[in-house]
Design a protein around this motif. Structure first.
Motif, PDB file in Angstrom:
ATOM      1  N   LEU A   1      41.183  43.219  37.589  1.00 27.68           N
ATOM      2  CA  LEU A   1      41.689  41.851  37.718  1.00 27.68           C
ATOM      3  C   LEU A   1      40.777  41.039  38.626  1.00 27.68           C
ATOM      4  CD1 LEU A   1      45.548  41.519  38.172  1.00 27.68           C
ATOM      5  CD2 LEU A   1      44.098  40.722  36.331  1.00 27.68           C
TER       6      LEU A   1
ATOM      7  N   LEU B   1      45.052  47.533  39.678  1.00 31.10           N
ATOM      8  CA  LEU B   1      45.047  46.082  39.492  1.00 31.10           C
ATOM      9  C   LEU B   1      45.003  45.381  40.836  1.00 31.10           C
ATOM     10  CD1 LEU B   1      47.757  45.526  36.720  1.00 31.10           C
ATOM     11  CD2 LEU B   1      45.294  45.528  36.487  1.00 31.10           C
ATOM     12  N   MET B   2      45.833  45.857  41.761  1.00 30.11           N
ATOM     13  CA  MET B   2      45.931  45.188  43.051  1.00 30.11           C
ATOM     14  C   MET B   2      44.654  45.369  43.869  1.00 30.11           C
ATOM     15  SD  MET B   2      48.604  43.573  42.994  1.00 30.11           S
ATOM     16  CE  MET B   2      48.472  42.937  44.642  1.00 30.11           C
TER      17      MET B   2
ATOM     18  N   LEU C   1      41.937  43.160  42.347  1.00 27.34           N
ATOM     19  CA  LEU C   1      42.277  41.774  42.682  1.00 27.34           C
ATOM     20  C   LEU C   1      42.030  41.514  44.166  1.00 27.34           C
ATOM     21  CD1 LEU C   1      43.624  39.087  41.853  1.00 27.34           C
ATOM     22  CD2 LEU C   1      45.814  40.115  42.371  1.00 27.34           C
ATOM     23  N   GLY C   2      42.460  42.467  45.004  1.00 26.01           N
ATOM     24  CA  GLY C   2      42.332  42.304  46.446  1.00 26.01           C
ATOM     25  C   GLY C   2      40.882  42.178  46.880  1.00 26.01           C
ATOM     26  N   VAL C   3      40.011  43.005  46.315  1.00 31.27           N
ATOM     27  CA  VAL C   3      38.598  42.945  46.697  1.00 31.27           C
ATOM     28  C   VAL C   3      38.019  41.571  46.377  1.00 31.27           C
ATOM     29  CG1 VAL C   3      36.319  43.826  46.117  1.00 31.27           C
ATOM     30  CG2 VAL C   3      38.171  45.412  46.561  1.00 31.27           C
TER      31      VAL C   3
ATOM     32  N   LEU D   1      39.635  38.808  46.137  1.00 31.38           N
ATOM     33  CA  LEU D   1      40.227  37.811  47.030  1.00 31.38           C
ATOM     34  C   LEU D   1      39.573  37.845  48.400  1.00 31.38           C
ATOM     35  CD1 LEU D   1      43.983  38.212  46.099  1.00 31.38           C
ATOM     36  CD2 LEU D   1      42.524  36.267  45.621  1.00 31.38           C
ATOM     37  N   VAL D   2      39.279  39.063  48.885  1.00 33.76           N
ATOM     38  CA  VAL D   2      38.612  39.187  50.184  1.00 33.76           C
ATOM     39  C   VAL D   2      37.279  38.457  50.151  1.00 33.76           C
ATOM     40  CG1 VAL D   2      37.419  40.828  51.674  1.00 33.76           C
ATOM     41  CG2 VAL D   2      39.732  41.313  50.908  1.00 33.76           C
TER      42      VAL D   2
ATOM     43  N   GLU E   1      37.786  34.670  50.025  1.00 35.85           N
ATOM     44  CA  GLU E   1      38.121  34.157  51.359  1.00 35.85           C
ATOM     45  C   GLU E   1      36.883  34.109  52.249  1.00 35.85           C
ATOM     46  OE1 GLU E   1      41.557  32.653  51.207  1.00 35.85           O
ATOM     47  OE2 GLU E   1      40.849  33.007  53.253  1.00 35.85           O
TER      48      GLU E   1
ATOM     49  N   PHE F   1      40.050  33.765  41.353  1.00 29.92           N
ATOM     50  CA  PHE F   1      40.893  34.524  40.434  1.00 29.92           C
ATOM     51  C   PHE F   1      40.821  33.936  39.026  1.00 29.92           C
ATOM     52  CE2 PHE F   1      45.031  34.878  38.269  1.00 29.92           C
ATOM     53  CZ  PHE F   1      45.003  36.226  38.014  1.00 29.92           C
ATOM     54  N   GLN F   2      40.719  32.613  38.977  1.00 32.24           N
ATOM     55  CA  GLN F   2      40.624  31.924  37.693  1.00 32.24           C
ATOM     56  C   GLN F   2      39.490  32.507  36.840  1.00 32.24           C
ATOM     57  OE1 GLN F   2      42.359  28.824  37.106  1.00 32.24           O
ATOM     58  NE2 GLN F   2      41.374  28.196  35.217  1.00 32.24           N
TER      59      GLN F   2
ATOM     60  N   ALA G   1      40.348  35.893  35.536  1.00 36.03           N
ATOM     61  CA  ALA G   1      41.323  35.799  34.450  1.00 36.03           C
ATOM     62  C   ALA G   1      40.643  35.298  33.188  1.00 36.03           C
ATOM     63  CB  ALA G   1      42.464  34.872  34.848  1.00 36.03           C
TER      64      ALA G   1
ATOM     65  N   LEU H   1      38.601  37.936  31.345  1.00 34.04           N
ATOM     66  CA  LEU H   1      39.504  38.842  30.629  1.00 34.04           C
ATOM     67  C   LEU H   1      39.964  38.201  29.322  1.00 34.04           C
ATOM     68  CD1 LEU H   1      42.150  40.450  32.998  1.00 34.04           C
ATOM     69  CD2 LEU H   1      40.898  41.537  31.180  1.00 34.04           C
ATOM     70  N   ILE H   2      40.321  36.921  29.422  1.00 35.08           N
ATOM     71  CA  ILE H   2      40.820  36.218  28.246  1.00 35.08           C
ATOM     72  C   ILE H   2      39.739  36.161  27.163  1.00 35.08           C
ATOM     73  CG2 ILE H   2      41.634  34.000  27.395  1.00 35.08           C
ATOM     74  CD1 ILE H   2      42.861  33.564  30.171  1.00 35.08           C
TER      75      ILE H   2
ATOM     76  N   LEU I   1      47.994  40.306  30.554  1.00 34.85           N
ATOM     77  CA  LEU I   1      47.498  39.177  29.768  1.00 34.85           C
ATOM     78  C   LEU I   1      48.638  38.301  29.279  1.00 34.85           C
ATOM     79  CD1 LEU I   1      44.765  41.050  27.795  1.00 34.85           C
ATOM     80  CD2 LEU I   1      44.408  39.216  29.426  1.00 34.85           C
TER      81      LEU I   1
ATOM     82  N   ILE J   1      49.921  36.387  32.229  1.00 35.89           N
ATOM     83  CA  ILE J   1      48.994  35.330  32.660  1.00 35.89           C
ATOM     84  C   ILE J   1      49.104  34.151  31.703  1.00 35.89           C
ATOM     85  CG2 ILE J   1      46.557  34.689  32.874  1.00 35.89           C
ATOM     86  CD1 ILE J   1      45.917  37.287  34.038  1.00 35.89           C
TER      87      ILE J   1
ATOM     88  N   PHE K   1      42.010  36.483  54.864  1.00 34.60           N
ATOM     89  CA  PHE K   1      41.077  37.602  54.776  1.00 34.60           C
ATOM     90  C   PHE K   1      41.717  38.925  55.195  1.00 34.60           C
ATOM     91  CE2 PHE K   1      37.556  40.133  56.211  1.00 34.60           C
ATOM     92  CZ  PHE K   1      36.573  39.858  55.281  1.00 34.60           C
TER      93      PHE K   1
ATOM     94  N   TYR L   1      44.436  40.432  52.822  1.00 29.54           N
ATOM     95  CA  TYR L   1      43.917  41.096  51.629  1.00 29.54           C
ATOM     96  C   TYR L   1      43.244  42.412  51.994  1.00 29.54           C
ATOM     97  CZ  TYR L   1      44.536  36.414  49.710  1.00 29.54           C
ATOM     98  OH  TYR L   1      45.048  35.219  49.332  1.00 29.54           O
ATOM     99  N   ALA L   2      42.488  42.385  53.085  1.00 27.73           N
ATOM    100  CA  ALA L   2      41.778  43.602  53.484  1.00 27.73           C
ATOM    101  C   ALA L   2      42.774  44.704  53.848  1.00 27.73           C
ATOM    102  CB  ALA L   2      40.852  43.306  54.662  1.00 27.73           C
TER     103      ALA L   2
ATOM    104  N   MET M   1      45.800  44.974  52.731  1.00 29.02           N
ATOM    105  CA  MET M   1      46.450  45.445  51.512  1.00 29.02           C
ATOM    106  C   MET M   1      45.575  46.479  50.803  1.00 29.02           C
ATOM    107  SD  MET M   1      47.153  43.595  47.917  1.00 29.02           S
ATOM    108  CE  MET M   1      45.434  43.523  47.606  1.00 29.02           C
ATOM    109  N   VAL M   2      44.274  46.145  50.666  1.00 32.60           N
ATOM    110  CA  VAL M   2      43.395  47.060  49.949  1.00 32.60           C
ATOM    111  C   VAL M   2      43.334  48.402  50.656  1.00 32.60           C
ATOM    112  CG1 VAL M   2      41.005  47.484  49.291  1.00 32.60           C
ATOM    113  CG2 VAL M   2      42.002  45.259  48.875  1.00 32.60           C
TER     114      VAL M   2
ATOM    115  N   LEU N   1      46.540  50.369  50.214  1.00 34.41           N
ATOM    116  CA  LEU N   1      46.706  50.965  48.892  1.00 34.41           C
ATOM    117  C   LEU N   1      45.782  52.166  48.696  1.00 34.41           C
ATOM    118  CD1 LEU N   1      47.220  47.934  46.564  1.00 34.41           C
ATOM    119  CD2 LEU N   1      48.831  49.702  47.208  1.00 34.41           C
TER     120      LEU N   1
END
Lengths: 350, 287
Positions: free
Chosen positions: A84, A139-140, A143-145, A147-148, A151, A267-268, A271, A274-275, B98, B101, B266, B269-270, B272-273, B276
């Protein structure tokens, strides 16, 4: 669902007489042969300056998006690894190329390769993480990477220019001969050459034994593990290659537009790629380019007609593709062609 | 001037409670059916719009709009579940992602079309505005109200799941859907109802949250990551996990914005990663 090749009755003539080869090898050889529609596809792409001389900027964008989607296709369509946050690598490549050009390294080809290598390096580092998680956590994490990194690009104003984007990028003339012109002719030729090179690499890769192993993993990971395939190593390798290719696509965008906006990491973008891939059809290589072309052209038209609400139609398109046309455009064509083909020869190869 | 730790904690708790109310439905449905629903935020947004429309156009009192938002969103969600989501329960995450989204895009464009691109204006009733100062901490009345709503929802969920027959059916279905089906529980129906309730809670959260986090058509995209973080970090299907993850996220997010604004999201997110990677199933996940 199984798309592993099935040997079809009519073997090609040059195989008879040659030294006996093992079956998978001949299968791979058969599959890697160029077909007429592939040549037609690239000829059509190359003749864009003649067909649509006024839309070359859009055509370059399509090629760049297509190359990006191709990198995701290697990961998702062949490796079966969902991401993602693929824009992370695209964005790293884009920023790397921009920063190189801005700080004196204006030579485009080496800049492109360096940027791709950097994105690949990041992909390699992250692949150790990626192979450990699956499902929703995967997925998370992807996505998280992204986003980091997004940012970091927004906040790292001193280096990246933050929300204003990276400006003052000056790219040297390509091969010392062609500078970027207003109509995007150089940009188009450059994008086409890079996209084609990336495609050749991807094509070679998926029709190698490694590519076959990847598809085996996608279809049935447990079984591949049971026959002794090193799943983690394969995953890590394809993740690295895919990241590098995405980085090259990002660098290409920077060099042809001479600007980097922070949305290359957004993210856009993850996405959208993928689309494009799903729209075109994953796991066919060409689906990436066809999906990118359809997506960009439709978006161009819709956004012109309906600037505020165009993504409603994009969403609807996505929902319909997921529900009714999982194979995307290429999948649809293949089904139709397969039905037509099986009328002519009995026991056709699907 | 530094903002006192007490204020940060209080505001963070209120924000966390809001995140919990919106996300808990997502957590339970993802745990129950493994369905990656990125459009959950769109349900929250719809709840918000139902509430503001009722208040601004029909003059319905704020407190009354909350249950209406719950019911309206639950009704819409069950239609979507029957028509769209149900087809993809057995599909992979990719197809689910998908599809949802696509739904998010449609919801964002649709909301822009109907309600315009700007922030929705809301006027809270007088008894929910103002603030008190207790022991140096500024207690905003609305934030206190938010915390109370969060506590009420938590209590209702815990009692509902631990003490009722239907709750037992949900627990059985989450633990082992096949076995539950074998024992005569209609897992599909359990899921439909749970999905409805979870989406309804999102709608309620969207309505009650307007005064804290605002409401505009970008809502489902802007907060999607936050809801997903709550679910992923808390562990799928765990109410306790969602609550703890939401409160932590709320406190750290508010604290980060006060004390280290230059770092922004920042850290979240860090964290969270890395969390996980340490526990892929989340803090309280079982799988």
């Amino acid at each position: 669902m199984v798309s592993l090749p099935v040997a079809s009755p009519q073997a090609s003539p040059q195989e008879s007489g040659a030294a006996p080869r093992s079956r998978p090898v001949t299968q791979l050889e058969r599959r890697s042969r160029w077909r007429w529609h592939e040549i037609l596809f690239w000829l059509a792409a190359a003749s864009c300056p003649l067909i649509v001389p006024d839309d070359l900027v859009l055509a370059s964008q399509v090629l760049i998006a297509g190359l990006f989607a191709l990198s995701l296709d290697l990961l998702l369509g062949y490796g079966g690894i969902v991401s993602l946050g693929h824009a992370a690598f695209f964005g790293v490549g884009a920023y790397a190329a921009g920063l190189l050009a801005r700080h004196g390294w204006g030579e485009p080809v080496s800049g492109l390769l360096l940027s791709g290598a950097l994105a690949g390096l990041l992909g390699f580092a992250l692949s150790f993480i990626i192979v450990r998680v699956r499902g929703i956590a995967l997925l998370m994490v992807t996505l998280g990477v992204s986003l980091v990194l997004h940012e970091a690009a927004v906040k790292g104003y001193a280096v990246t220019g933050g929300d204003d984007g990276l400006q003052g990028i000056a790219v040297d003339p390509l091969l010392g001969l062609f500078s970027m012109d207003m109509w995007g002719r150089t940009a188009f030729g450059y994008s086409l050459a890079v996209a084609f090179a990336g495609f050749l690499l991807a094509r070679r890769l998926v029709s190698s034994p490694f590519g076959l192993a990847l598809q085996g993993m996608r279809e049935n990971g447990r079984r591949m593990a049971a026959i002794g395939a090193p799943l983690r190593r394969h995953s890590a390798l394809i993740y690295t290659v895919s990241a590098a290719l995405a980085g090259v696509a990002g660098a290409l965008l920077t060099q042809t537009t001479e600007f980097v906006s922070v949305e290359v990491l957004g993210f856009q973008r993850s996405a959208e790629v993928l689309i494009m891939l799903i729209l075109g059809g994953a796991g066919h290589l060409y689906g990436a380019f066809i999906g990118a072309a359809v997506f960009m052209i439709v978006r161009d038209q819709l956004a012109a007609a309906n600037p505020e609400y165009w993504f409603f139609w994009l969403g609807l398109m996505l929902v319909l593709v997921v529900l009714f046309a999982r194979g995307g455009i290429i999948g649809g064509i293949a089904t139709v062609a397969g039905k037509l083909g099986s009328r002519f020869r009995k026991g056709g190869t699907r | 001037m530094m903002v006192s730790l007490g204020n940060v904690l209080f505001n963070g708790l209120a924000y966390g409670m809001l995140l919990f109310v919106i996300s808990v439905g997502l957590s339970v449905t993802m745990g129950l059916m493994g369905f990656a629903n990125l459009a959950h935020g769109a349900f929250a947004m719809l709840g918000g719009y139902v509430a503001t429309t009722l208040m601004n156009k029909a003059g319905v009192p704020f407190l009354l709009t909350l249950p209406i938002a719950f019911v309206a969103v639950a009704a819409v969600s069950v239609v979507l579940e029957r028509v769209l989501y149900r087809r993809l329960y057995r599909a992979g995450e990719l197809d689910q992602v998908l599809l949802t989204i696509g739904l998010v895009f449609m919801a964002v464009a649709g909301a822009t079309y109907v309600w315009g691109p700007g922030q929705q204006p809301v006027r809270m009733p007088d008894y929910l505005t103002g603030q008190w100062t207790v022991a140096g901490i500024d207690i905003g009345v609305y934030r206190l109200f938010m915390i109370l709503v969060g506590i009420a929802v938590t209590a209702a969920l815990v009692l509902g799941i631990e003490r009722t027959r239907f709750g037992a059916m949900i627990r059985a279905a989450v633990d082992n859907p096949r076995m539950a089906q074998g024992c005569g529980i209609n897992v599909n129906r359990v899921f439909s109802l749970t999905f409805m309730a979870g989406s309804g809670l999102a709608g309620l959260g969207g309505a009650v949250g307007i005064n804290l986090i605002g409401l505009d058509p970008g809502f489902p995209v802007k907060f999607m990551v936050y809801f997903l973080i709550v679910v992923a970090v808390g562990g799928l299907g765990s109410i306790k996990g969602s609550l703890i993850a939401a409160l932590l996220l709320g406190v750290f997010d508010v604290g980060g914005k006060y004390y280290v604004p230059e770092v922004g999201a920042f850290i979240i997110y860090a964290v969270m990663v890395s969390l996980l990677l340490w526990r892929p199933a989340g803090l309280f996940g079982r799988r």
